[in-house]
Design a protein around this motif. Sequence first.
Motif, PDB file in Angstrom:
ATOM      1  N   ASN A 116       0.817  -1.211   0.000  1.00 22.03           N
ATOM      2  CA  ASN A 116       0.000   0.000   0.000  1.00 22.03           C
ATOM      3  C   ASN A 116       0.852   1.264   0.000  1.00 22.03           C
ATOM      4  O   ASN A 116       0.486   2.269  -0.623  1.00 22.03           O
ATOM      5  CB  ASN A 116      -0.928  -0.009   1.210  1.00 22.03           C
ATOM      6  CG  ASN A 116      -2.000  -1.083   1.093  1.00 22.03           C
ATOM      7  OD1 ASN A 116      -2.447  -1.413  -0.004  1.00 22.03           O
ATOM      8  ND2 ASN A 116      -2.395  -1.651   2.222  1.00 22.03           N
ATOM      9  N   LEU A 117       1.998   1.225   0.686  1.00 16.11           N
ATOM     10  CA  LEU A 117       2.876   2.397   0.692  1.00 16.11           C
ATOM     11  C   LEU A 117       3.477   2.644  -0.684  1.00 16.11           C
ATOM     12  O   LEU A 117       3.588   3.793  -1.130  1.00 16.11           O
ATOM     13  CB  LEU A 117       3.980   2.223   1.743  1.00 16.11           C
ATOM     14  CG  LEU A 117       3.521   2.099   3.190  1.00 16.11           C
ATOM     15  CD1 LEU A 117       4.715   2.070   4.128  1.00 16.11           C
ATOM     16  CD2 LEU A 117       2.548   3.218   3.568  1.00 16.11           C
ATOM     17  N   PHE A 118       3.884   1.567  -1.372  1.00 18.42           N
ATOM     18  CA  PHE A 118       4.381   1.708  -2.745  1.00 18.42           C
ATOM     19  C   PHE A 118       3.291   2.291  -3.641  1.00 18.42           C
ATOM     20  O   PHE A 118       3.580   3.107  -4.527  1.00 18.42           O
ATOM     21  CB  PHE A 118       4.830   0.349  -3.276  1.00 18.42           C
ATOM     22  CG  PHE A 118       6.277   0.053  -3.036  1.00 18.42           C
ATOM     23  CD1 PHE A 118       7.266   0.780  -3.677  1.00 18.42           C
ATOM     24  CD2 PHE A 118       6.653  -0.964  -2.176  1.00 18.42           C
ATOM     25  CE1 PHE A 118       8.611   0.510  -3.461  1.00 18.42           C
ATOM     26  CE2 PHE A 118       7.999  -1.247  -1.950  1.00 18.42           C
ATOM     27  CZ  PHE A 118       8.981  -0.507  -2.590  1.00 18.42           C
ATOM     28  N   GLY A 119       2.047   1.849  -3.425  1.00 18.67           N
ATOM     29  CA  GLY A 119       0.952   2.361  -4.235  1.00 18.67           C
ATOM     30  C   GLY A 119       0.729   3.850  -4.042  1.00 18.67           C
ATOM     31  O   GLY A 119       0.501   4.584  -5.003  1.00 18.67           O
ATOM     32  N   VAL A 120       0.813   4.328  -2.801  1.00 19.46           N
ATOM     33  CA  VAL A 120       0.644   5.760  -2.528  1.00 19.46           C
ATOM     34  C   VAL A 120       1.762   6.558  -3.185  1.00 19.46           C
ATOM     35  O   VAL A 120       1.526   7.588  -3.840  1.00 19.46           O
ATOM     36  CB  VAL A 120       0.616   6.009  -1.006  1.00 19.46           C
ATOM     37  CG1 VAL A 120       0.680   7.506  -0.717  1.00 19.46           C
ATOM     38  CG2 VAL A 120      -0.641   5.406  -0.398  1.00 19.46           C
ATOM     39  N   LEU A 121       2.992   6.106  -3.016  1.00 20.26           N
ATOM     40  CA  LEU A 121       4.121   6.822  -3.607  1.00 20.26           C
ATOM     41  C   LEU A 121       4.049   6.822  -5.130  1.00 20.26           C
ATOM     42  O   LEU A 121       4.335   7.842  -5.780  1.00 20.26           O
ATOM     43  CB  LEU A 121       5.428   6.179  -3.139  1.00 20.26           C
ATOM     44  CG  LEU A 121       6.720   6.892  -3.553  1.00 20.26           C
ATOM     45  CD1 LEU A 121       6.738   8.316  -3.025  1.00 20.26           C
ATOM     46  CD2 LEU A 121       7.931   6.113  -3.056  1.00 20.26           C
ATOM     47  N   ALA A 122       3.663   5.681  -5.702  1.00 24.68           N
ATOM     48  CA  ALA A 122       3.548   5.597  -7.160  1.00 24.68           C
ATOM     49  C   ALA A 122       2.451   6.524  -7.679  1.00 24.68           C
ATOM     50  O   ALA A 122       2.613   7.164  -8.729  1.00 24.68           O
ATOM     51  CB  ALA A 122       3.268   4.160  -7.582  1.00 24.68           C
ATOM     52  N   SER A 123       1.332   6.626  -6.962  1.00 23.09           N
ATOM     53  CA  SER A 123       0.250   7.520  -7.390  1.00 23.09           C
ATOM     54  C   SER A 123       0.717   8.969  -7.403  1.00 23.09           C
ATOM     55  O   SER A 123       0.421   9.723  -8.337  1.00 23.09           O
ATOM     56  CB  SER A 123      -0.954   7.364  -6.457  1.00 23.09           C
ATOM     57  OG  SER A 123      -1.505   6.065  -6.552  1.00 23.09           O
ATOM     58  N   ALA A 124       1.474   9.365  -6.372  1.00 25.78           N
ATOM     59  CA  ALA A 124       1.986  10.736  -6.324  1.00 25.78           C
ATOM     60  C   ALA A 124       2.969  10.984  -7.461  1.00 25.78           C
ATOM     61  O   ALA A 124       2.945  12.049  -8.098  1.00 25.78           O
ATOM     62  CB  ALA A 124       2.649  10.992  -4.968  1.00 25.78           C
ATOM     63  N   ALA A 125       3.837  10.010  -7.738  1.00 27.71           N
ATOM     64  CA  ALA A 125       4.836  10.185  -8.787  1.00 27.71           C
ATOM     65  C   ALA A 125       4.192  10.262 -10.166  1.00 27.71           C
ATOM     66  O   ALA A 125       4.601  11.064 -11.018  1.00 27.71           O
ATOM     67  CB  ALA A 125       5.837   9.032  -8.741  1.00 27.71           C
ATOM     68  N   VAL A 126       3.186   9.432 -10.410  1.00 33.13           N
ATOM     69  CA  VAL A 126       2.499   9.465 -11.703  1.00 33.13           C
ATOM     70  C   VAL A 126       1.765  10.789 -11.885  1.00 33.13           C
ATOM     71  O   VAL A 126       1.803  11.402 -12.960  1.00 33.13           O
ATOM     72  CB  VAL A 126       1.526   8.271 -11.828  1.00 33.13           C
ATOM     73  CG1 VAL A 126       0.613   8.450 -13.032  1.00 33.13           C
ATOM     74  CG2 VAL A 126       2.295   6.969 -11.948  1.00 33.13           C
ATOM     75  N   LEU A 127       1.095  11.248 -10.830  1.00 34.09           N
ATOM     76  CA  LEU A 127       0.399  12.531 -10.924  1.00 34.09           C
ATOM     77  C   LEU A 127       1.391  13.664 -11.161  1.00 34.09           C
ATOM     78  O   LEU A 127       1.128  14.591 -11.931  1.00 34.09           O
ATOM     79  CB  LEU A 127      -0.402  12.772  -9.647  1.00 34.09           C
ATOM     80  CG  LEU A 127      -1.270  14.032  -9.626  1.00 34.09           C
ATOM     81  CD1 LEU A 127      -2.236  14.047 -10.807  1.00 34.09           C
ATOM     82  CD2 LEU A 127      -2.046  14.122  -8.312  1.00 34.09           C
ATOM     83  N   ASP A 128       2.552  13.590 -10.515  1.00 40.01           N
ATOM     84  CA  ASP A 128       3.591  14.596 -10.739  1.00 40.01           C
ATOM     85  C   ASP A 128       4.048  14.584 -12.190  1.00 40.01           C
ATOM     86  O   ASP A 128       4.239  15.642 -12.812  1.00 40.01           O
ATOM     87  CB  ASP A 128       4.774  14.326  -9.812  1.00 40.01           C
ATOM     88  CG  ASP A 128       5.930  15.300 -10.057  1.00 40.01           C
ATOM     89  OD1 ASP A 128       5.663  16.490 -10.293  1.00 40.01           O
ATOM     90  OD2 ASP A 128       7.090  14.856 -10.021  1.00 40.01           O
ATOM     91  N   PHE A 129       4.215  13.386 -12.782  1.00 41.50           N
ATOM     92  CA  PHE A 129       4.626  13.288 -14.186  1.00 41.50           C
ATOM     93  C   PHE A 129       3.577  13.892 -15.109  1.00 41.50           C
ATOM     94  O   PHE A 129       3.908  14.622 -16.051  1.00 41.50           O
ATOM     95  CB  PHE A 129       4.863  11.827 -14.563  1.00 41.50           C
ATOM     96  CG  PHE A 129       4.960  11.607 -16.044  1.00 41.50           C
ATOM     97  CD1 PHE A 129       6.099  11.950 -16.743  1.00 41.50           C
ATOM     98  CD2 PHE A 129       3.884  11.072 -16.750  1.00 41.50           C
ATOM     99  CE1 PHE A 129       6.182  11.771 -18.117  1.00 41.50           C
ATOM    100  CE2 PHE A 129       3.957  10.881 -18.113  1.00 41.50           C
ATOM    101  CZ  PHE A 129       5.111  11.226 -18.802  1.00 41.50           C
ATOM    102  N   VAL A 130       2.310  13.599 -14.840  1.00 42.18           N
ATOM    103  CA  VAL A 130       1.238  14.122 -15.687  1.00 42.18           C
ATOM    104  C   VAL A 130       1.219  15.648 -15.634  1.00 42.18           C
ATOM    105  O   VAL A 130       1.133  16.329 -16.668  1.00 42.18           O
ATOM    106  CB  VAL A 130      -0.118  13.540 -15.254  1.00 42.18           C
ATOM    107  CG1 VAL A 130      -1.265  14.246 -15.978  1.00 42.18           C
ATOM    108  CG2 VAL A 130      -0.177  12.048 -15.544  1.00 42.18           C
ATOM    109  N   LEU A 131       1.314  16.209 -14.428  1.00 42.91           N
ATOM    110  CA  LEU A 131       1.313  17.670 -14.299  1.00 42.91           C
ATOM    111  C   LEU A 131       2.566  18.288 -14.902  1.00 42.91           C
ATOM    112  O   LEU A 131       2.516  19.382 -15.473  1.00 42.91           O
ATOM    113  CB  LEU A 131       1.191  18.046 -12.821  1.00 42.91           C
ATOM    114  CG  LEU A 131      -0.126  17.636 -12.144  1.00 42.91           C
ATOM    115  CD1 LEU A 131      -0.113  18.001 -10.667  1.00 42.91           C
ATOM    116  CD2 LEU A 131      -1.321  18.274 -12.844  1.00 42.91           C
ATOM    117  N   MET A 132       3.710  17.584 -14.788  1.00 43.61           N
ATOM    118  CA  MET A 132       4.933  18.101 -15.393  1.00 43.61           C
ATOM    119  C   MET A 132       4.827  18.101 -16.910  1.00 43.61           C
ATOM    120  O   MET A 132       5.276  19.043 -17.586  1.00 43.61           O
ATOM    121  CB  MET A 132       6.132  17.265 -14.953  1.00 43.61           C
ATOM    122  CG  MET A 132       7.462  17.789 -15.490  1.00 43.61           C
ATOM    123  SD  MET A 132       8.871  16.777 -15.008  1.00 43.61           S
ATOM    124  CE  MET A 132       8.504  15.266 -15.903  1.00 43.61           C
ATOM    125  N   ALA A 133       4.235  17.029 -17.495  1.00 47.22           N
ATOM    126  CA  ALA A 133       4.060  16.980 -18.949  1.00 47.22           C
ATOM    127  C   ALA A 133       3.149  18.096 -19.436  1.00 47.22           C
ATOM    128  O   ALA A 133       3.319  18.601 -20.545  1.00 47.22           O
ATOM    129  CB  ALA A 133       3.487  15.619 -19.354  1.00 47.22           C
TER     130      ALA A 133
END
Length: 396
Positions: free
Chosen positions: A81-98
């Motif tokens: 679950n912790l990996f899932g939370v971190l991955a969700s934040a990282a993916v959202l960061d990538f989308v906003l950065m793009a």
Amino acid sequence: MLAVTLSDLRSFGVELETAGVACMWLAVILRAPTAARSRAQRPLWLAVMGAAVAVTFHLEWVNELVHQAVTPTHLTALARNLFGVLASAAVLDFVLMAARGRHTYSLYGFAGSVIATLTWLDTTADSHLHHTIPPAGPPSPTTAYWAVLVTVNLGTNVVCAAACWWYSRASHNPSLRAGLRLFGLGAFFAGAYWLLSALYIGIRLPWIPSTTPLLLGCYALARASAICVPLATATALTLRRIRLLRKLQPLWRDLINAVPEIHLAQTHQHRRLGYLRSPDPLDLHLYRTVIEIRDAILSLRSYIPPTVLNDVLTHLAHTTSPPADTDPHVTACWLRIARHTKAKGTPPLHTNPAPPLLGGTDLPSEITFLCHVAKADTSPHIRKLATHLSHQHTPT
């Protein structure tokens, strides 16, 4: 009958989830070299790898292997679950950065606070082994733990899906647009999974657990596809360049033999598919091939007097080919005549002939035109007409 249907649905979902996880890890491995070279791609790669770890630990057989290798512990589920939370934040960061061109570092601070909260709620709960919502009774480890986990994951995936859809519509880059939409699709499936989890906490509908593996499988496949969009784009571009080089190579070889002095460099192109064995990039080979063909056409134009060109136009004016093919057919025909004329030792014209058609004002249109010329050059009709006109106009 309903129980059998739900059982079949769950079995299919587990198989799809396993296939999706395998695709995610394959995508992570394939994209690893690019992530190592590109600082911009590294956060995305790490995010997808984190998501792959999280989904991998959703597989029952993986958890069994882990429990056999080490002492069964609730930390396995917590790490998932912790990996899932971190991955969700990282993916959202990538989308906003793009979309915006800059990182949103506050997302990682938020993810860190959520990770700390989940860890505290897990370690202070009563003794437990699994993180699950049973068919009856309170969730494990606690309802508060699941409330935080579901709220955060559902919120980030809804924002991610909306941002992907919104920014993909405004993007003019096909590769970026496809990547954002696949990421959005993955966020949609993940959001549906967490929405059903929230619903299941309040209403224990028996069909919900049977659908969750299917949603996670679709999520994994969408994420794997999204991370491979640049690779697929590069592969498609490489295959297109190879196809264009194969189309142009016969014409290029004939023109190089006729006008060897325009050869820019000694390459492997005279061999079959020699450009694949060369260290030079394919786009450089394609550009060089077009330049050499164009230079050969310009050189051979001085061997065609206006009367011969008029005869070519006259003979091809009433053919049944589409009007768009007329210029390539004319070019292919007079090029054959010019090669034959030059090979017989006839000197070039002293006057400046009109410049030949080269197919357009930019490289893509010129490549398209030359591919049509190369195709016309293989036409029996063009070859027969060129031979006839060569004998008619070339002095013996």
